[in-house]
Design a protein around this motif. Structure first.
Motif, PDB file in Angstrom:
ATOM      1  N   GLY B 215      52.263  53.310  41.399  1.00 35.88           N
ATOM      2  CA  GLY B 215      52.267  54.222  42.535  1.00 35.88           C
ATOM      3  C   GLY B 215      51.528  53.532  43.654  1.00 35.88           C
ATOM      4  N   ARG B 216      51.462  54.175  44.803  1.00 37.57           N
ATOM      5  CA  ARG B 216      50.767  53.530  45.931  1.00 37.57           C
ATOM      6  C   ARG B 216      49.274  53.821  45.837  1.00 37.57           C
ATOM      7  N   PHE B 217      48.677  53.319  44.760  1.00 33.00           N
ATOM      8  CA  PHE B 217      47.272  53.639  44.496  1.00 33.00           C
ATOM      9  C   PHE B 217      46.345  53.092  45.578  1.00 33.00           C
ATOM     10  N   ASN B 238      54.325  43.245  38.310  1.00 30.01           N
ATOM     11  CA  ASN B 238      55.243  43.060  39.429  1.00 30.01           C
ATOM     12  C   ASN B 238      54.801  43.775  40.677  1.00 30.01           C
ATOM     13  N   SER B 239      53.613  44.324  40.650  1.00 30.99           N
ATOM     14  CA  SER B 239      53.184  45.104  41.801  1.00 30.99           C
ATOM     15  C   SER B 239      51.671  45.107  41.811  1.00 30.99           C
ATOM     16  N   GLY B 240      51.120  45.989  42.607  1.00 34.20           N
ATOM     17  CA  GLY B 240      49.683  46.140  42.560  1.00 34.20           C
ATOM     18  C   GLY B 240      48.916  45.143  43.409  1.00 34.20           C
ATOM     19  N   LEU B 241      49.646  44.255  44.090  1.00 32.53           N
ATOM     20  CA  LEU B 241      48.956  43.244  44.880  1.00 32.53           C
ATOM     21  C   LEU B 241      48.112  43.866  45.998  1.00 32.53           C
ATOM     22  N   GLU B 242      48.702  44.883  46.662  1.00 31.32           N
ATOM     23  CA  GLU B 242      47.976  45.530  47.756  1.00 31.32           C
ATOM     24  C   GLU B 242      46.703  46.205  47.243  1.00 31.32           C
ATOM     25  N   LEU B 243      46.815  46.776  46.043  1.00 31.39           N
ATOM     26  CA  LEU B 243      45.644  47.428  45.452  1.00 31.39           C
ATOM     27  C   LEU B 243      44.574  46.381  45.153  1.00 31.39           C
ATOM     28  N   LEU B 244      45.014  45.288  44.558  1.00 27.26           N
ATOM     29  CA  LEU B 244      44.083  44.225  44.173  1.00 27.26           C
ATOM     30  C   LEU B 244      43.296  43.723  45.387  1.00 27.26           C
ATOM     31  N   GLU B 245      43.989  43.601  46.514  1.00 22.84           N
ATOM     32  CA  GLU B 245      43.310  43.115  47.716  1.00 22.84           C
ATOM     33  C   GLU B 245      42.202  44.066  48.178  1.00 22.84           C
ATOM     34  N   LYS B 246      42.395  45.368  47.867  1.00 22.49           N
ATOM     35  CA  LYS B 246      41.368  46.352  48.231  1.00 22.49           C
ATOM     36  C   LYS B 246      40.086  46.155  47.431  1.00 22.49           C
ATOM     37  N   PHE B 247      40.202  45.531  46.253  1.00 19.23           N
ATOM     38  CA  PHE B 247      39.014  45.329  45.418  1.00 19.23           C
ATOM     39  C   PHE B 247      38.025  44.402  46.122  1.00 19.23           C
ATOM     40  N   ARG B 279      44.867  35.261  35.943  1.00 18.42           N
ATOM     41  CA  ARG B 279      43.947  34.630  36.901  1.00 18.42           C
ATOM     42  C   ARG B 279      43.831  35.439  38.187  1.00 18.42           C
ATOM     43  N   ARG B 280      44.927  36.109  38.553  1.00 18.12           N
ATOM     44  CA  ARG B 280      44.923  36.972  39.731  1.00 18.12           C
ATOM     45  C   ARG B 280      43.840  38.053  39.565  1.00 18.12           C
ATOM     46  N   ALA B 281      43.740  38.594  38.345  1.00 20.49           N
ATOM     47  CA  ALA B 281      42.724  39.606  38.073  1.00 20.49           C
ATOM     48  C   ALA B 281      41.332  39.019  38.242  1.00 20.49           C
ATOM     49  N   LEU B 282      41.177  37.759  37.794  1.00 21.06           N
ATOM     50  CA  LEU B 282      39.845  37.162  37.794  1.00 21.06           C
ATOM     51  C   LEU B 282      39.375  36.764  39.191  1.00 21.06           C
ATOM     52  N   ASP B 283      40.291  36.824  40.174  1.00 24.45           N
ATOM     53  CA  ASP B 283      39.847  36.615  41.552  1.00 24.45           C
ATOM     54  C   ASP B 283      38.917  37.747  42.001  1.00 24.45           C
ATOM     55  N   TYR B 284      39.118  38.928  41.401  1.00 23.33           N
ATOM     56  CA  TYR B 284      38.374  40.100  41.872  1.00 23.33           C
ATOM     57  C   TYR B 284      37.492  40.739  40.796  1.00 23.33           C
ATOM     58  N   LEU B 285      37.730  40.401  39.534  1.00 26.10           N
ATOM     59  CA  LEU B 285      37.094  41.145  38.442  1.00 26.10           C
ATOM     60  C   LEU B 285      36.442  40.193  37.447  1.00 26.10           C
ATOM     61  N   ARG B 286      35.386  40.677  36.778  1.00 26.70           N
ATOM     62  CA  ARG B 286      34.733  39.880  35.744  1.00 26.70           C
ATOM     63  C   ARG B 286      35.570  39.933  34.460  1.00 26.70           C
TER      64      ARG B 286
END
Lengths: 325, 327
Positions: B215-217, B238-247, B279-286
């Motif tokens: 969803g547009r979380f 396949n999605s969630g990139l915009e959300l990830l950037e908010k982190f 690795r995309r996750a690890l840009d923002y998260l431990r």
């Protein structure tokens, strides 16, 4: 006061012999029957749901959109310029539509609903309305890879559907109804709403259409209370969703006397049956000169048996008010 | 183990495909050709096979795969008092389903999933997740012929889901997942989701998780973090990139279930693709915040496809982990 349905009606029921269409589609998929055999079943079921609406007491019926897969595909799929892509959710419901993608100019190549309308009229004892999804909704729910702007896209669609309206009007249905749910205010979906473009599209759509048929506009899945100008659009009747769009009651209170109104006063998305006296009381308080009463939107969100009960309720409430006046 | 080595734990979202013999048996049961006991026996066999598979490939937190459930909402509706099943409603094309319906005051006459959870946990030393459907989703996917307001229906369901969650915890579940896939359709009702989830998770000591589909979380972030669970599980393949950037601007303060393979395609992702997602996750998260899993339940894939996707996830995770340790 006219009791009517809005658009679709459940294609299958739950008793024996009531799932013929579902079985026929499955057989077509397996190659066990051909397209013509499926079309015959769809015709039979169409006649059946027309009679069912009449039995419920409606004064004005639809063909139930038995042949439609969803409110978008059936129209967009037969215009020139669209491809049909993946499934997307239809507003915030648990139903889906196939998303059209425009890859070239959108043009009308042949009548889409004329044959269906003629078939329905032949099998109905009451007047039949022809219903089609409008250009603003199709444009909002589609994607374009061809047009420069959303405005160009929607207006081109309006021009193409204008030809469909003219072809339908030739046959002289009592009513031709345009459905524009994408214009409703719905906090769950937040499609961009463009009042100016919508108005322009509605004029383009209805331009030069033979006035023998009366035109109506139905907006459901939310309200248009922030858009009172809807009453000035070039339609004889505007239909409002008073369940999901309860804020529409504000508009109803100040409705112009010159314009007929459609009251979507019975919940088409939940099985709970309203008290018919309560529905009658609410619609009796509406002062408009000419009133159609209906469920809040199409009935395919409900099991067939409940859909029928909802129509009975609509008819009962409308006729109770009618008898009193 | 150091923090890095402990992190990036692998799991599944919940459902796994049913083997052919079980699908066949379920159809037979629907026609009353076999008994419930016979069907249960085959459901146990399938559960055992999936647990063994997950152990073999090294999944950290395993699931029972929901071999004994049909639809994720209807299953609970069938086991609650005050809920029934309506007639057929069409979802798309020629697909119809029987939509649940609230018919009276909702009560849980007996624990629903606890025996199945105990059975699954008896087969493995690994923690088995308790899997529940959340009150908001059960309500949103049901008709209401009784309560008359969405809020009242959701809150009544929250109470019975709370009882089930507590019983699972009492039975020993360390991880409890309460799925709320309906949230993404109606982000305007996030407050109701938060309020009802608070009822479900209050007083639980287990690690609580909620799974939500795409969803547009990003539009409700960071309010999303107010859902009272320890972990939010999201489709990120396949999605969630915009959300990830908010982190970046507002750190994600919970654990995250980070979906790294698409569940809607037959294609098996390459290990490299999945590593890139991790690795995309690890840009923002431990690493210790991140749980790696498929985007959603795998039940619509074939058994072979699901196994291949889970193996890929495991291998990608192992490679990323050892690269982190070396670095």
């Amino acid at each position: 006061m006219i009791a009517t349905s809005v658009s679709h009606y459940p294609k299958v029921g739950n008793g024996p012999g009531r799932q013929r269409l579902r079985q026929a589609i499955a057989q077509l998929d397996k190659g066990a029957i051909d397209r013509a055999a499926l079309d015959r079943v769809a015709d039979e079921v169409t006649a059946e749901v027309i009679q069912e609406q009449e039995r419920a007491g409606l004064d004005l019926v639809t063909d139930g959109q038995i042949r439609w897969q969803d409110p978008v595909t059936y129209i967009a799929g037969r215009l020139e310029g669209f491809e049909l892509h993946g499934l997307l959710r239809w507003f915030e419901t648990n139903t889906y539509y196939r998303q059209p993608v425009a890859t070239g100019p959108i043009t009308w190549k042949e009548p889409i609903l004329v044959r269906d309308f003629l078939y329905a009229r032949e099998h109905a004892s009451s007047p039949v309305k022809a219903v089609l999804t409008g250009p603003y909704t199709i444009g909002t729910l589609s994607e374009t890879r061809h047009h420069q702007s959303r405005r160009d896209f929607v207006l081109e669609l309006a021009g193409a559907l204008n030809q469909e309206l003219k072809a339908l009007a030739e046959e002289g249905p009592a009513w031709i109804q345009i459905d524009e749910p994408a214009m409703a205010r719905n906090p769950s979906v937040r499609y961009p709403r463009d009042f100016e473009l919508f108005g322009e599209a509605m004029y383009r759509l209805t331009e030069g259409v033979n006035q023998q048929s009366r035109l109506s506009l139905y907006i459901y899945h939310g309200d248009v209370a922030d858009y009172p100008q809807v009453a000035d659009l070039p339609f004889a009747l505007i239909g409002l969703d008073l369940v999901q769009g309860a804020a529409n009651w504000d508009l109803v209170g100040s409705w112009p006397d010159s314009k007929a109104i459609g009251l979507g006063a019975v919940d088409a998305r939940n099985v709970r049956l309203e008290d018919p006296d309560e529905v009658a009381r609410r619609i009796a308080a509406v002062a408009a000169r000419e009133i159609h009463v209906s469920p809040s939107c199409g009935l395919e969100f409900l099991p067939r048996e409940t859909a029928f009960q909802k129509l009975e309720l609509v008819a009962r409430a409308a006729h109770a008010v009618e008898a009193r006046t | 183990m150091n923090e890095t080595a402990q992190g990036l734990r692998t799991t599944s979202v919940g459902s796994l495909p049913k083997p052919d013999y079980l699908l066949h048996a379920r159809a037979q049961r629907a026609r009353n050709e076999i008994s419930q006991e016979e069907l249960d026996e085959l459901s146990r066999r399938a559960t055992q096979e999936w647990i063994r598979f997950q152990e073999e490939i090294g999944v950290d937190i395993v699931v029972d795969g929901e071999m004994y459930r049909g639809d994720m909402v209807a299953y609970f509706a069938e086991n609650l008092e005050g809920m029934g099943i309506s007639g057929l409603v069409r979802s798309y094309g020629n697909r119809y389903y029987k939509k649940p319906i609230a018919t009276g005051d909702i009560r849980r006459p007996a624990p629903i999933t606890v025996d199945w959870w105990k059975f699954a946990q008896s087969l493995t030393e690994k923690p088995v997740k308790g899997m529940l459907t959340g009150p908001y989703t059960i309500a949103d996917w049901s008709f209401d012929n009784h309560y008359g307001s969405r809020r009242d229906l959701v809150m009544a369901l929250a109470e019975v889901v709370r009882q089930e969650a507590q019983d699972l915890e009492q039975a020993g579940a360390e991880y409890l997942q309460i799925d709320e896939p309906a949230v993404s359709t109606r982000l305007d009702e996030l407050d109701l989701v938060i309020e009802s989830m608070a009822v479900v998770t209050s007083g639980l000591r287990a690690h609580t998780i909620t799974h939500m589909c795409y969803g547009r979380f990003e539009e409700v972030y960071p309010r999303l973090l107010d859902i009272p669970v320890d972990q939010i599980d999201l489709e990120m393949a396949n999605s969630g990139l915009e959300l990830l950037e908010k982190f970046g601007a507002h750190p994600f303060t919970k654990a995250i279930g980070f979906g790294v393979v698409d569940v809607h395609t037959h294609k098996i992702e390459s290990v490299d693709e999945v590593k890139k997602n991790i690795r995309r996750a690890l840009d923002y998260l431990r690493p210790d915040q991140v749980f790696i899993d498929p985007d959603c339940g795998l039940k619509t894939r074939t058994v072979d496809e699901a196994k291949a996707k889970l193996r890929t996830i495991q291998q990608a995770r192992d490679e990323v982990r050892s690269e982190l340790v070396r670095a």
